[in-house]
Every structure is written in structure tokens, then in C-alpha cells.
Design an enzyme around this catalytic site. Sequence first.
Site, PDB file in Angstrom:
ATOM      1  N   ARG A 132       0.838  -1.205   0.000  1.00 45.78           N
ATOM      2  CA  ARG A 132       0.000   0.000   0.000  1.00 45.78           C
ATOM      3  C   ARG A 132       0.869   1.250   0.000  1.00 45.78           C
ATOM      4  O   ARG A 132       1.934   1.275   0.619  1.00 45.78           O
ATOM      5  CB  ARG A 132      -0.881   0.058   1.247  1.00 45.78           C
ATOM      6  CG  ARG A 132      -2.071  -0.858   1.197  1.00 45.78           C
ATOM      7  CD  ARG A 132      -3.048  -0.552   2.325  1.00 45.78           C
ATOM      8  NE  ARG A 132      -2.384  -0.449   3.609  1.00 45.78           N
ATOM      9  CZ  ARG A 132      -2.874   0.222   4.655  1.00 45.78           C
ATOM     10  NH1 ARG A 132      -4.015   0.866   4.538  1.00 45.78           N
ATOM     11  NH2 ARG A 132      -2.236   0.268   5.808  1.00 45.78           N
ATOM     12  N   ASP A 171       5.194  -3.033  11.534  1.00 42.75           N
ATOM     13  CA  ASP A 171       3.731  -2.859  11.636  1.00 42.75           C
ATOM     14  C   ASP A 171       3.250  -2.936  13.088  1.00 42.75           C
ATOM     15  O   ASP A 171       2.269  -2.294  13.463  1.00 42.75           O
ATOM     16  CB  ASP A 171       2.974  -3.884  10.773  1.00 42.75           C
ATOM     17  CG  ASP A 171       3.323  -5.330  11.111  1.00 42.75           C
ATOM     18  OD1 ASP A 171       4.354  -5.554  11.768  1.00 42.75           O
ATOM     19  OD2 ASP A 171       2.585  -6.238  10.695  1.00 42.75           O
ATOM     20  N   SER A 207       7.296  -5.006   7.434  1.00 41.28           N
ATOM     21  CA  SER A 207       6.894  -5.943   8.502  1.00 41.28           C
ATOM     22  C   SER A 207       7.694  -7.242   8.486  1.00 41.28           C
ATOM     23  O   SER A 207       7.134  -8.345   8.446  1.00 41.28           O
ATOM     24  CB  SER A 207       5.407  -6.245   8.374  1.00 41.28           C
ATOM     25  OG  SER A 207       4.705  -5.040   8.347  1.00 41.28           O
TER      26      SER A 207
END
Length: 912
Positions: free
Chosen positions: A534, A652, A598
Site C-alpha cells: 500500500r 507494523d 513488517s
Amino acid sequence: SLHASECHLPSLQVDRYLHQLRLSDDVLLDVRARFQAEMAKGLGRDTNPTAAVKMLPSFVRSLPDGSEKGDFLAVDLGGSQFRAHQVKVFGDGKQSSQLESKFYPTPKEVTQGSGAELFDYIADCLSDFMETKNLKHKKLPVGFTFSFPCKQTKLEEGVLLAWTKHFRVRGVQDTDVVSSLHKALQKHKASFDIDVDVLALVNDTVGTMMTCGYDDQRCEVGLIIGTGTNACYMEEMRHISLVEGDEGRMCINTEWGAFGDDGALDDLRTEFDRELDLGSLNPGKQLFEKMISSLYLGELVRLIVLKMTKEGLLFNGKVSTALLTKGKIETKHVSAMEKYKEGLSNTKEILTELNLFPSEEDCVAVQHVCTIVSFRSANLCAAALAAILTRLRENKKLLRMRTTVGIDGGLYKTHPKYARRLHKVVRRLVPTCDVRFLLSDSGSGRGAALVTAVARRLATQRRHLDATLAPFLLPLGTLREVKDKMRAELEYGLKRETQPNATVKMLPTYVCGTPDGTEKGKFLALDLGGTNFRVLLVKIKSGRRRSVQMYNKIFAIPLEIMQGTGVELFDHIVQCIADFLEYMGIKGARLPLGFTFSFPCRQDSIDKGTLVGWTKGFKATDCEGEDVVDMLREAIRRRNEFDLDIVAVVNDTVGTMMTCGYEDPNCEIGLIAGTGSNVCYMEDMKNIEIVEGNEGKMCINTEWGAFGDNGCIDHIRTKYDREVDEGSLNPGKQRYEKMTSGMYLGEIVRQILMDLTKQGLLFRGHISESLRRRGIFETKFLSQIESDRLALLQLRRVLQQLGLDSTCEDSVIVRDVCGAVSRRAARLCGAGLAALVEKKRESRGVERLQITVGVDGTLYKLHPHFSRVLQETVKELAPQCDVTFMLSEDGSGKGAALITAVAKRLHNVGQK
């Protein structure tokens, strides 16, 4: 619907005379609706005590699946004779069994004597039978067919509610008939050397369904139309409020003979029905049975013929003594009079024997009375059966249903027209059901043996299943051990001398503060952590109108890029950023950027992150040991289209903590329970030996997924965990994560299902192609399967989507397996978190700790039980900590922007 040959003048007179017995389809549909209402009443805990139709649970939970095998005995009490049977069930996949029987009389002194005499007589007969068959020295399971209404609380126990038919034995009502039989058999054990075990009490109707269910797996209704009448069917457990639990199905013995005992059929009962009832052994009871069963049809015909004779409509008004005698016309006479060709001559013969001297018109009229009486019986029976079939179809939420009704009883078998009439009316009343009627072959004998065989199969299945799932049930003591070991590993990761060899790496993130509300500006965030990537634009406003606005775009990362080269991966990421900047019209601005990455990274500063090792299916080459921020900067330079200020590389989990910290300053822990599993928390600088300085706090990314990689929790890993680990992309790594995260739980479930199928406990021992495929069980399926709102039928559909053709029993087992695996995951995760909050409490030096944990991840958010079990476990293992769980809203996007904003704020403060 009567034959033209039957429509003589006397027939028309009889029709007018007996118009009340002729029931139209509208009336029958009304009877169907009434019986449906009675069924619902009988199934409800509050309404059952006053219900006429008792809807008795039989504790028969499964139909035969063809795998049953062994030698069984069955004893059958309820008809005009007592029967003993030996049944061999072969389990050869051909649904074959062998039945040998012996019949014994039931004299009046037994059927109307004392309970002790009755059960001693049964034991004598069984002993004689076993001697005849040379079975004395074998210990065999027995199924006891007892064709009277019983209230059962388990399969091998039943309290007699009331005697029916011609039985009136003293001292048995309201007692458990199985223990009475057991006592009688115990007396014989000593003197006659027989040793048997009564495993199941079976109603003959249930036996009929089971026998037919062995031959046709669609059979889920049993029907008896003989001396008595009754029906049973497979009901969803969630509708049976009289029995605990809502998993699976159970056979309900409706005891429909009592339909109408509360007045529900009074408008349909004729004067003849009332007269017959008053003269019966049990006035006011079994009123539906008295309208349709063979025990009463002959008597009904006699009462009608008697009245017509008295009124001068038959036999010139001359009444014989025989016609005045109760029971002189039997149902066998009714059947004989209705035969196609010889019916009239039979009628003449029977009436002559009763000293009535019939004309041909008398014979035609009496024959027509028989037709109307037996036709009404078939009509009423069809209406009640239609109610059961409608209920089954509605339970399954089907528009159209194919099913089989197993059927037995003298009236159905011997009456020349009854079966055809019944079938025809049922099909008219339930056009949405394609019904096959299957004649039962010795339902009360073979059926009782099959109930016993199924009970034994289910008990064996349950034992094996419990043994398989036992290692997943972690007792509190084991969880405390896990908590203590996690605590020790957290400390090793923080200490300079032990950190290099620690499995829980306790990586410093260089995030030294949580939001204070003054953050503002435009920020870019990148989020890489799974199969999607994203890019976000985040606008943060401070002051009274404090808010966070986000715009984002999602891009896929193809497998060939996930597992290609590092250059290809980062070029793909930069291509996605370029698309987004163009889409948002901000290509010229040099915005501060937070990069959510992450994967385990070792950081030397907030904008430097060296990849320790890939997880979650990524395998891009030339990345491990490299600084991911440098790789991103180089890819931006290669493209040479725009420039960005990369402020922070973010995990994350840290983003999750920051997002919740923006809302609640008490949030100092971030937890991810999704595809992966990880936790971070704010640690005092003085405890972080691997970073210089003792002032303030820093967020530590524990990377606890690697807990256990040194073997410290091997004792709780099962063979299924080892199989999943060995088949993974990183064998021997991330062992705790493989027991607690969504990415692996489905695969653990698949391994267990494979093992249970190999043991013959699931899917009839057949391992389908789809079950052999790795990754077929996604975590979303676990969440669906364990949903409390999901009925078994829908669960079967979920399994069908996975290519698994399951029975209801299979579905219950699959749900149990999913439950054991996800519960263990939540408890292990809770034990780890308990270690962390206890550590926080001790380092603060407080008696009670108040703390908030920011949580994200699909497993926590979407699984129906995971969050509850996790929270309960933390409470049990860390009772001095009051932990509030706060759901994070987009930790990897919004969180990355907030970390960037906090870093900018702290940087500016430092410069000043």
C-alpha cells in the site's frame, strides 16, 4: 380418488353418511400445519411439558456410514411376539449384514403382570437364544428395542412414560427399563453364564430408520404404520432445547400417536372415534393413533357398520350378536375386503361369518366403509409425515429436497392399497420433496443392532479424536511454564552478552516517544508486509480540530517478484509509488515518508533497517543483511522521477501501538495477531544494554515469533507442528509464530484432518485430492467454521467449497479440530503477552498495572473466539495487571505516518 368400480348407489349413500371421514387436501394441509406447530411445541424446553406430541430425544446422533462392523445382539419387545436376534455387520463397504432370529410368545401373564416377571422373561429368552446360537461365552453388545414412549437422557437409559398397545405391566412406569433389564441379566450371568452389555435403548421407529439408512444414506425419517403408529426423523441439535449442546443432529422420536390428546383434532374426530376411544384401555390417550393404526381400524369399521345397521341402512336392520361384540372385525378383515379382485367375495364371506346375511349392495356398502376408513388413515398419516418432511427441508434451507422415508408395519405391508394411497397423498402435500419410500427389513432387530454399532463407532471415534486433540489442551501449569520461558527470553534479548545468541531478538526501533497531539503535516506511508503493498498520503491536523485523513492505493505483489531478486522487488515498489504520486497529483513535493516493513530488521537508527531474514513467504535474493532504506533510496535514484525524505523504517507492530497511542496515552504495547504474530512495547532505556544511553524510553520490537527456535518449547509442539514446520519455507525458524499465527493454523488443521482420515475417523477414510493440497485451509475458513452462527448445514457447504464431501458427523469433528487449534493459539499468545505485562508491572514497581494494548491482525479481529480466549488467558496468568485491549485502526499506514510525525517533532525539538 376412489375407483369408479366402487361408485354404486350404496357407495354414494355411504359417502353422505361418512362425509366427516372424507378429508379434502385443504383440510390435510391444515392438519400438516397443526402437526408442525405441535412439533415446535414438543421441541421447546418451556412448551414441552404441556405438549401432546412429546418429541423425545433418542440420543441416536448419527446414521450408519457403512464402516460399522462386528457381532451384535438385539432384543425386541413391543409387538405380539418377543424376538431375539443375532446380527453380523460386515463393514465391507457393501452395506451387508446377516440376521438370525428366534421368536417367543408374549403371554398375557407377562404383558399384564409385574415388572420383575417381564424382565426375567426377557432374560430367559435371551439366554435360551444365546444357547441355541452357541454364543454363551461371548461378551456381546445388545441393542434393546422397546416400542413404548420413553424419556431418554442418554442412549443406554430410558424411563417409561406410559404403556401402549396391549401392555399393562405393573411397577415399570417412571422407571429406567434398561437398568431393570440389566438387573435381570445380572441374575442370569451367575446362573446361566451369559455376559452381555446393553449399549442402546431403541424405539422400533428409530430402528426402522437406521435399517433403511444402512441401505440408503438419504434416509432420515422412520415411519411405522402397524399395530401402533409413530414417526422419527433427524433433527438439528440447535433446535432441541431439551438436550445440551447444539452440535450435530439427533434422531427425534415424535411419539405422534398422542397428536390430538390436547384437543387439537377434536373438529376432525367423529362420533365413531369418540365411541372407540371410550371403549379402549386408555381413554383420551393416543387419539391420532386410534384414527390411523391397524389396532383400531377394524373396530372403527365395526362401529360404523353397527350404527348403519341399527338405522336400517344395512342387512335390513338386523343386528347379529357377533356385530355387537368388540373386536370381531379386525384390520386383517378390512384388508381382505379391500382386495382388488376378490374383495367382494371376501366381504361376503367375512360378513356371513358374523351371522349377517348380506345382499350384494350390503357387501359393496361395507367394502366402501372399509375404503373410507383406511383412506382416512392414509390421509392423516400423509399429512403428519408432510409436516416432518417440510420441517426437514426448512432446516436444510433447500427449495427442493430429495430424501428417503424408511417404513415398516403390518398395515403398510399387508393392506392392498394403503402404501399407494399414502405415497400419492404425501407427494401432493409436499410437492417440493422428492420422497423415496423404502420398506424396512427387520427394523426392530437389525435396526437396534445398527444403532448399537453406530454408538460403538461414535464412541471409538470420540476416544481417538480426544486422544489426537489432547496435546492441544494446554493446562494452566503448562501455560505458566510458557510465560516464564518467554519472560527469560525477553531478558536475554535485552542483555549485551546474551543478545547475540537470543532467539527473541528484542530489536531497538529508535522510536523514542508516542504521539502527544501536537503532530501535524502531510506524510507518505508505505506498507509492505504481505501479498499486497500500500501507498498512503496521510494528513495530520493538531489542536482543537485534531484529525487524521488518509488516501491510499493498494498494489499486488506477484509471487515471481516476492521470490525473485531484491532489485526487482524494490523497482516494483518504486513503480507503485510513482503511480500513486501521479494519481494524487503530488509528484513534485518532497514529503517525509514512513516505511512500514513488517519483517525482522536490525536498526542502528530510526531510518536504517537491516533485514535479519524474510518471513511470510518472501524470498527475494540479495536482501538479507542489507539496509532496506538504502535499497529503497537506490531504486528511487534508478527511476530518477521524484525524491522523498525517508524518515523512518517502521515495523507494523510499532505502527499499531502508535495508532492506539494517538487515542490513548496509556497504550505502551502493540500486538499483531494475524498472518504473522509479533509484539512491541516501550522499554526504559536503562534496561536496553545494546543501545547507548539511559534516559527516556524506546520502543522494542520483540520479534517474538522466533520464541522456541532454541528448543525451549519443544515439549508442547505436536507431530502436526513438526510436519507444518518441515514443509514451510523456513524450517526450524519462527516456531512460536507457527503455533499462533493465521498463516499456519489452517495448515495444522489440514495435517490433523489427514491423520484422522487415515485412521478412518473422517470422510469415510477417503483422503480427497483437495485435502492433500497444502494451504487449502485458509484462516478465514477457520473463522467461518467456528462461527457460532453457522449451522452445520452451512458448515458442510464451506467444506464442500474446499472439495470435502462431509457428513454432519464429519462437520462436527472438523469444527472440534479447528476449535482446538485456534484455542491453543490464543492461549499461547496470551501466555506470551502475560509475560510482557508482568515485566512492565515489575519495572514500574507497582502493585497493580493499568495498561492498554493496541491490537491488529485478522485472527484477532475476525476469528469468533480468539480475542476472548486471549484476554481470558492474560487475566488468568497476570492477575495483577488490568489490561485494556484497543483495536488499532490501520497501524501500518496511519501508524507509519504518526511515527514519522513524532520523529520529525522530536528531531525539531533536538535541533532547537
